[in-house]
Design an enzyme around this catalytic site. Structure first.
Site, PDB file in Angstrom:
ATOM      1  N   THR A   1       0.826  -1.209   0.000  1.00 28.45           N
ATOM      2  CA  THR A   1       0.000   0.000   0.000  1.00 28.45           C
ATOM      3  C   THR A   1       0.856   1.253   0.000  1.00 28.45           C
ATOM      4  O   THR A   1       1.978   1.249   0.521  1.00 28.45           O
ATOM      5  CB  THR A   1      -0.911   0.020   1.247  1.00 28.45           C
ATOM      6  OG1 THR A   1      -1.546   1.296   1.372  1.00 28.45           O
ATOM      7  CG2 THR A   1      -0.103  -0.227   2.521  1.00 28.45           C
ATOM      8  N   ASP A   2       0.309   2.325  -0.551  1.00 28.07           N
ATOM      9  CA  ASP A   2       1.026   3.605  -0.522  1.00 28.07           C
ATOM     10  C   ASP A   2       1.123   4.166   0.895  1.00 28.07           C
ATOM     11  O   ASP A   2       1.938   5.058   1.170  1.00 28.07           O
ATOM     12  CB  ASP A   2       0.366   4.636  -1.443  1.00 28.07           C
ATOM     13  CG  ASP A   2      -1.087   4.941  -1.114  1.00 28.07           C
ATOM     14  OD1 ASP A   2      -1.630   4.390  -0.133  1.00 28.07           O
ATOM     15  OD2 ASP A   2      -1.699   5.742  -1.856  1.00 28.07           O
ATOM     16  N   GLU A   3       0.345   3.618   1.818  1.00 29.18           N
ATOM     17  CA  GLU A   3       0.355   4.134   3.189  1.00 29.18           C
ATOM     18  C   GLU A   3       1.682   3.890   3.903  1.00 29.18           C
ATOM     19  O   GLU A   3       1.959   4.521   4.924  1.00 29.18           O
ATOM     20  CB  GLU A   3      -0.805   3.537   3.990  1.00 29.18           C
ATOM     21  CG  GLU A   3      -2.165   3.960   3.470  1.00 29.18           C
ATOM     22  CD  GLU A   3      -3.299   3.539   4.370  1.00 29.18           C
ATOM     23  OE1 GLU A   3      -3.150   3.649   5.599  1.00 29.18           O
ATOM     24  OE2 GLU A   3      -4.332   3.097   3.848  1.00 29.18           O
TER      25      GLU A   3
ATOM     26  N   TYR B   1      -1.541  -0.358  11.063  1.00 28.88           N
ATOM     27  CA  TYR B   1      -1.762  -1.072   9.802  1.00 28.88           C
ATOM     28  C   TYR B   1      -0.621  -0.843   8.825  1.00 28.88           C
ATOM     29  O   TYR B   1      -0.008  -1.794   8.324  1.00 28.88           O
ATOM     30  CB  TYR B   1      -3.084  -0.643   9.154  1.00 28.88           C
ATOM     31  CG  TYR B   1      -3.127  -0.938   7.669  1.00 28.88           C
ATOM     32  CD1 TYR B   1      -3.063  -2.250   7.203  1.00 28.88           C
ATOM     33  CD2 TYR B   1      -3.209   0.096   6.732  1.00 28.88           C
ATOM     34  CE1 TYR B   1      -3.070  -2.528   5.840  1.00 28.88           C
ATOM     35  CE2 TYR B   1      -3.216  -0.168   5.372  1.00 28.88           C
ATOM     36  CZ  TYR B   1      -3.143  -1.483   4.930  1.00 28.88           C
ATOM     37  OH  TYR B   1      -3.142  -1.748   3.583  1.00 28.88           O
TER      38      TYR B   1
ATOM     39  N   LYS C   1       2.392  -3.399   7.234  1.00 30.27           N
ATOM     40  CA  LYS C   1       2.645  -3.608   5.807  1.00 30.27           C
ATOM     41  C   LYS C   1       4.083  -3.232   5.446  1.00 30.27           C
ATOM     42  O   LYS C   1       4.724  -3.899   4.626  1.00 30.27           O
ATOM     43  CB  LYS C   1       1.654  -2.800   4.972  1.00 30.27           C
ATOM     44  CG  LYS C   1       0.213  -3.266   5.068  1.00 30.27           C
ATOM     45  CD  LYS C   1       0.024  -4.684   4.568  1.00 30.27           C
ATOM     46  CE  LYS C   1       0.122  -4.801   3.073  1.00 30.27           C
ATOM     47  NZ  LYS C   1      -0.178  -6.169   2.579  1.00 30.27           N
TER      48      LYS C   1
END
Length: 318
Positions: free
Chosen positions: A125-127, A149, A153
């Site tokens: 994810t870009d997060e 979260y 990741k």
């Protein structure tokens, strides 16, 4: 190519499986799906492929080495969608996020090395990059996750990279922007907003509603993953973006307009802790593999709205 798709009964995974079993992804011959069937993974998401002879479903946990090794030994490639993914849930309790997203990825990697799979694709994810106020992240940006979260990741991404360096496992990591489309769980912003608006309930927006996200239609994301699976350079990371940046309030207004509702059905609530202000990925790198997102955000949003309305959603689903 025989592919194990973990988390294949979830939102993005099930869309990928559907596309993989068509002529759209011609290099995939057989798809094995491993899914724990938590609240976000539903067998109904795979109804369209249940009778396909090239599809096989196995219920199980990626943290279970025995079942993982049995399946990995049968395939040429692994595409790991399996993850706990809701930020709010990770803030309340991060235990399952660490277990599934980190330990589960390690179990898959260990089996991939043991059985010498030809490709391992980690869906990220870009997060993991954190928040960016101007410009866009490329794949060389440092990881600065701001929620449990995204931290889980990021940890998984680093594990995947280490297996490339240490074990020479042919890996790729894809980092996508915010997905939308059919079959997404109702806890996420767009499905939840459609559900509430259809029942004349208010859409809740965190803070001032000006947090910005880049929106990626799920089918475009799946095409990007397939390109990485078949053309990706070993060890490389690829951002997959949608090219449509919107503030949450702008998105809510689009949904309200599409559903013929009034803007008084928006309410602002206290911001969540560590809420990233803006995400934006530079996806020039994957463009070299032939990726180009569909420039039809409104059409894809309308398609998504229609799918949820056809699901006969009710207040009981909230």
């Amino acid at each position: 190519m025989r592919v194990l798709v973990t988390g294949g009964a979830g939102f993005i995974g099930s869309n990928f499986v559907e596309m993989a079993l068509t002529e759209q992804f011609p290099e995939i011959e057989k798809v094995l799906v491993l899914d724990k069937l938590t609240y976000a993974g539903k067998l109904t998401n795979l109804n369209s492929v249940v009778n396909n002879p090239n599809y096989e479903f196995i219920q199980g946990d990626i943290c279970d080495p025995e079942i993982v090794e049995k399946l990995v030994s049968r395939v040429d490639a692994v595409v790991n969608f399996a993850a706990e993914s809701h930020v709010d849930r990770s803030i309340q309790n991060s235990t399952e996020f660490i277990k599934t997203n980190v330990l589960g990825t390690q179990v898959l990697l260990h089996a991939a090395v043991k059985y010498q799979v030809k490709r391992f694709i980690q869906i990220s994810t870009d997060e993991v990059y954190g928040s960016i106020l101007e410009g866009s992240w490329d794949e060389n940006e440092p990881l600065q996750p701001n929620s449990p979260y995204s931290a889980s990741k990021a940890a998984a991404d680093l594990l995947v990279r280490s297996y490339f360096v240490t074990h020479k496992l042919n890996v790729n990591i894809t980092r996508c922007s915010n997905n939308f489309g059919p079959k997404q769980d109702y806890e996420k912003l767009i499905p939840n907003s459609i559900l509430k608006l259809s029942n004349n309930q208010k859409v809740s927006l965190y803070g001032d509603g000006l947090n910005i996200r880049d929106w990626l239609f799920v089918e475009d994301h799946c095409i990007g993953i397939y390109l990485v699976l078949t053309k990706g350079v070993p060890g490389e990371i690829y951002n997959i973006g949608g090219g449509t940046e919107l503030s949450n309030i702008s998105l809510a207004k689009l949904l309200i307009k599409s559903l013929n509702k009034n803007e008084d059905l928006m309410e602002f609530v206290s911001d969540r802790p560590g809420h990233d202000r803006r995400y934006s990925v530079d996806y020039c790198k994957i463009s070299s593999l032939g990726y180009l997102p569909n420039d039809n955000f409104i059409g894809n949003l309308d398609k998504t709205i229609s799918w949820y309305l056809n699901e006969s959603i009710t207040k009981n689903d909230i």
